[in-house]
Motif scaffolding. Sequence first.
Motif, PDB file in Angstrom:
ATOM      1  N   LEU A 177      16.206   0.073  -8.240  1.00 49.21           N
ATOM      2  CA  LEU A 177      15.496   0.855  -7.223  1.00 49.21           C
ATOM      3  C   LEU A 177      14.014   0.495  -7.239  1.00 49.21           C
ATOM      4  CD1 LEU A 177      16.118   3.284  -5.261  1.00 49.21           C
ATOM      5  CD2 LEU A 177      15.502   4.788  -7.157  1.00 49.21           C
ATOM      6  N   ALA A 178      13.405   0.406  -6.067  1.00 45.47           N
ATOM      7  CA  ALA A 178      11.962   0.148  -5.979  1.00 45.47           C
ATOM      8  C   ALA A 178      11.399   0.777  -4.721  1.00 45.47           C
ATOM      9  CB  ALA A 178      11.672  -1.353  -5.980  1.00 45.47           C
ATOM     10  N   LEU A 179      10.147   1.212  -4.788  1.00 46.40           N
ATOM     11  CA  LEU A 179       9.397   1.685  -3.634  1.00 46.40           C
ATOM     12  C   LEU A 179       8.181   0.798  -3.438  1.00 46.40           C
ATOM     13  CD1 LEU A 179       9.285   5.582  -4.077  1.00 46.40           C
ATOM     14  CD2 LEU A 179      10.855   4.237  -2.664  1.00 46.40           C
ATOM     15  N   ALA A 180       7.690   0.767  -2.213  1.00 45.37           N
ATOM     16  CA  ALA A 180       6.421   0.103  -1.934  1.00 45.37           C
ATOM     17  C   ALA A 180       5.288   1.102  -2.142  1.00 45.37           C
ATOM     18  CB  ALA A 180       6.404  -0.426  -0.507  1.00 45.37           C
ATOM     19  N   GLY A 181       4.110   0.567  -2.370  1.00 47.11           N
ATOM     20  CA  GLY A 181       2.931   1.402  -2.507  1.00 47.11           C
ATOM     21  C   GLY A 181       1.706   0.621  -2.087  1.00 47.11           C
ATOM     22  N   SER A 182       0.641   1.317  -1.752  1.00 43.68           N
ATOM     23  CA  SER A 182      -0.616   0.666  -1.380  1.00 43.68           C
ATOM     24  C   SER A 182      -1.758   1.384  -2.081  1.00 43.68           C
ATOM     25  CB  SER A 182      -0.802   0.665   0.137  1.00 43.68           C
ATOM     26  OG  SER A 182      -0.687   1.973   0.673  1.00 43.68           O
ATOM     27  N   TRP A 228      -1.062   5.068  -3.132  1.00 41.78           N
ATOM     28  CA  TRP A 228      -0.246   5.843  -2.205  1.00 41.78           C
ATOM     29  C   TRP A 228       1.156   5.235  -2.199  1.00 41.78           C
ATOM     30  CZ3 TRP A 228      -2.557  10.009   0.195  1.00 41.78           C
ATOM     31  CH2 TRP A 228      -3.943  10.051   0.146  1.00 41.78           C
ATOM     32  N   ARG A 229       2.120   5.979  -2.690  1.00 43.86           N
ATOM     33  CA  ARG A 229       3.493   5.478  -2.599  1.00 43.86           C
ATOM     34  C   ARG A 229       3.998   5.634  -1.173  1.00 43.86           C
ATOM     35  NH1 ARG A 229       6.789   7.764  -7.748  1.00 43.86           N
ATOM     36  NH2 ARG A 229       5.630   9.679  -7.294  1.00 43.86           N
ATOM     37  N   GLN A 230       4.816   4.675  -0.757  1.00 46.09           N
ATOM     38  CA  GLN A 230       5.337   4.639   0.615  1.00 46.09           C
ATOM     39  C   GLN A 230       6.850   4.811   0.555  1.00 46.09           C
ATOM     40  OE1 GLN A 230       3.183   4.546   3.036  1.00 46.09           O
ATOM     41  NE2 GLN A 230       1.364   4.013   1.848  1.00 46.09           N
ATOM     42  N   PRO A 231       7.326   6.049   0.468  1.00 47.73           N
ATOM     43  CA  PRO A 231       8.739   6.259   0.132  1.00 47.73           C
ATOM     44  C   PRO A 231       9.743   5.906   1.220  1.00 47.73           C
ATOM     45  CG  PRO A 231       7.620   8.355   0.483  1.00 47.73           C
ATOM     46  CD  PRO A 231       6.556   7.309   0.479  1.00 47.73           C
ATOM     47  N   THR A 232       9.283   5.610   2.443  1.00 52.29           N
ATOM     48  CA  THR A 232      10.253   5.144   3.445  1.00 52.29           C
ATOM     49  C   THR A 232      10.414   3.627   3.400  1.00 52.29           C
ATOM     50  OG1 THR A 232       8.522   5.136   5.141  1.00 52.29           O
ATOM     51  CG2 THR A 232       9.936   7.096   5.008  1.00 52.29           C
ATOM     52  N   PHE A 233       9.677   2.971   2.518  1.00 49.77           N
ATOM     53  CA  PHE A 233       9.819   1.531   2.305  1.00 49.77           C
ATOM     54  C   PHE A 233      10.338   1.318   0.896  1.00 49.77           C
ATOM     55  CE2 PHE A 233       6.966   1.803   5.816  1.00 49.77           C
ATOM     56  CZ  PHE A 233       7.233   0.689   6.596  1.00 49.77           C
ATOM     57  N   ARG A 236      12.225  -6.559  -4.431  1.00 47.44           N
ATOM     58  CA  ARG A 236      13.240  -7.052  -5.361  1.00 47.44           C
ATOM     59  C   ARG A 236      12.618  -7.432  -6.696  1.00 47.44           C
ATOM     60  NH1 ARG A 236      17.583 -10.872  -2.388  1.00 47.44           N
ATOM     61  NH2 ARG A 236      18.719 -10.341  -4.272  1.00 47.44           N
ATOM     62  N   ALA A 237      11.434  -8.025  -6.660  1.00 47.35           N
ATOM     63  CA  ALA A 237      10.769  -8.407  -7.901  1.00 47.35           C
ATOM     64  C   ALA A 237      10.338  -7.193  -8.715  1.00 47.35           C
ATOM     65  CB  ALA A 237       9.555  -9.285  -7.585  1.00 47.35           C
ATOM     66  N   ALA A 238      10.100  -6.072  -8.031  1.00 51.90           N
ATOM     67  CA  ALA A 238       9.600  -4.867  -8.703  1.00 51.90           C
ATOM     68  C   ALA A 238      10.702  -3.895  -9.096  1.00 51.90           C
ATOM     69  CB  ALA A 238       8.604  -4.152  -7.780  1.00 51.90           C
ATOM     70  N   ALA A 239      11.955  -4.208  -8.818  1.00 49.58           N
ATOM     71  CA  ALA A 239      13.055  -3.261  -9.033  1.00 49.58           C
ATOM     72  C   ALA A 239      13.090  -2.734 -10.465  1.00 49.58           C
ATOM     73  CB  ALA A 239      14.381  -3.920  -8.683  1.00 49.58           C
ATOM     74  N   LEU A 269       7.718  -0.216  -8.634  1.00 51.30           N
ATOM     75  CA  LEU A 269       6.727  -0.095  -7.569  1.00 51.30           C
ATOM     76  C   LEU A 269       6.212  -1.474  -7.185  1.00 51.30           C
ATOM     77  CD1 LEU A 269       4.956   1.863  -5.827  1.00 51.30           C
ATOM     78  CD2 LEU A 269       3.218   1.618  -7.618  1.00 51.30           C
ATOM     79  N   ALA A 270       6.349  -1.802  -5.919  1.00 51.85           N
ATOM     80  CA  ALA A 270       5.755  -3.024  -5.363  1.00 51.85           C
ATOM     81  C   ALA A 270       4.446  -2.622  -4.702  1.00 51.85           C
ATOM     82  CB  ALA A 270       6.694  -3.674  -4.360  1.00 51.85           C
ATOM     83  N   GLU A 271       3.340  -3.019  -5.296  1.00 48.66           N
ATOM     84  CA  GLU A 271       2.036  -2.554  -4.836  1.00 48.66           C
ATOM     85  C   GLU A 271       1.380  -3.589  -3.923  1.00 48.66           C
ATOM     86  OE1 GLU A 271      -2.246  -1.618  -6.869  1.00 48.66           O
ATOM     87  OE2 GLU A 271      -0.453  -0.902  -7.940  1.00 48.66           O
TER      88      GLU A 271
END
Length: 203
Positions: free
Chosen positions: A122-127, A135-140, A114-117, A173-175
Amino acid sequence: MSDVPGVILAGGKATRMGGGDKGLRAVGGRRLIDHVIARLSPQCAALAINANGPPGRFAEFALPVLPDSLPDHPGPLAGVLAGLDWAAAEGFDAIVTAAADTPFFPRDLVARLRAAAGPEGLALAGSRDEAGKLWRQPTFGLWPVALREDLRAALAGGLRKIVLWTDAHQAGLAEFPAHPFDPFFNVNSPEDITEAERLLEAL
């Protein structure tokens, strides 16, 4: 707990596991989906499971089971769309998704998404690994209900790659750090179950 519901994406075919529901495979004496529910439930206002086939196999969880609304299992985006349609009917503005085969994802996933929207919500997680590769994590992701018709049209037009659609809508992107191990590690094979068992012991 947030006011955003969570949708567990369990619609894959699990071909590398010999078929069936990966989320129902056991790791550390609990099924993968049990680990996912335990992590996601405290972060969300409600939960649902996206899965195809007989919904009764998930009956014990007492959660809505949402099948893809599109034929031929077109991929995770179809599960996102099913979740968005459910959320719209329930009066929610957005959903967060998590994969059913990923038992270690962050306990602050929803807040960070939510903070990264981005500008359209829209936002995706990444690591990022120790070598600095992202690495983007498109199912999160965090997915706004307002974009569901655009997503429906994109899927009907043949879109299957998640990041093509999320990039077009300026997803944030929420990293998260990927060390000492990637929190988005997912179980795709029998060897991955062994590794997940090792990680659980380390935790």
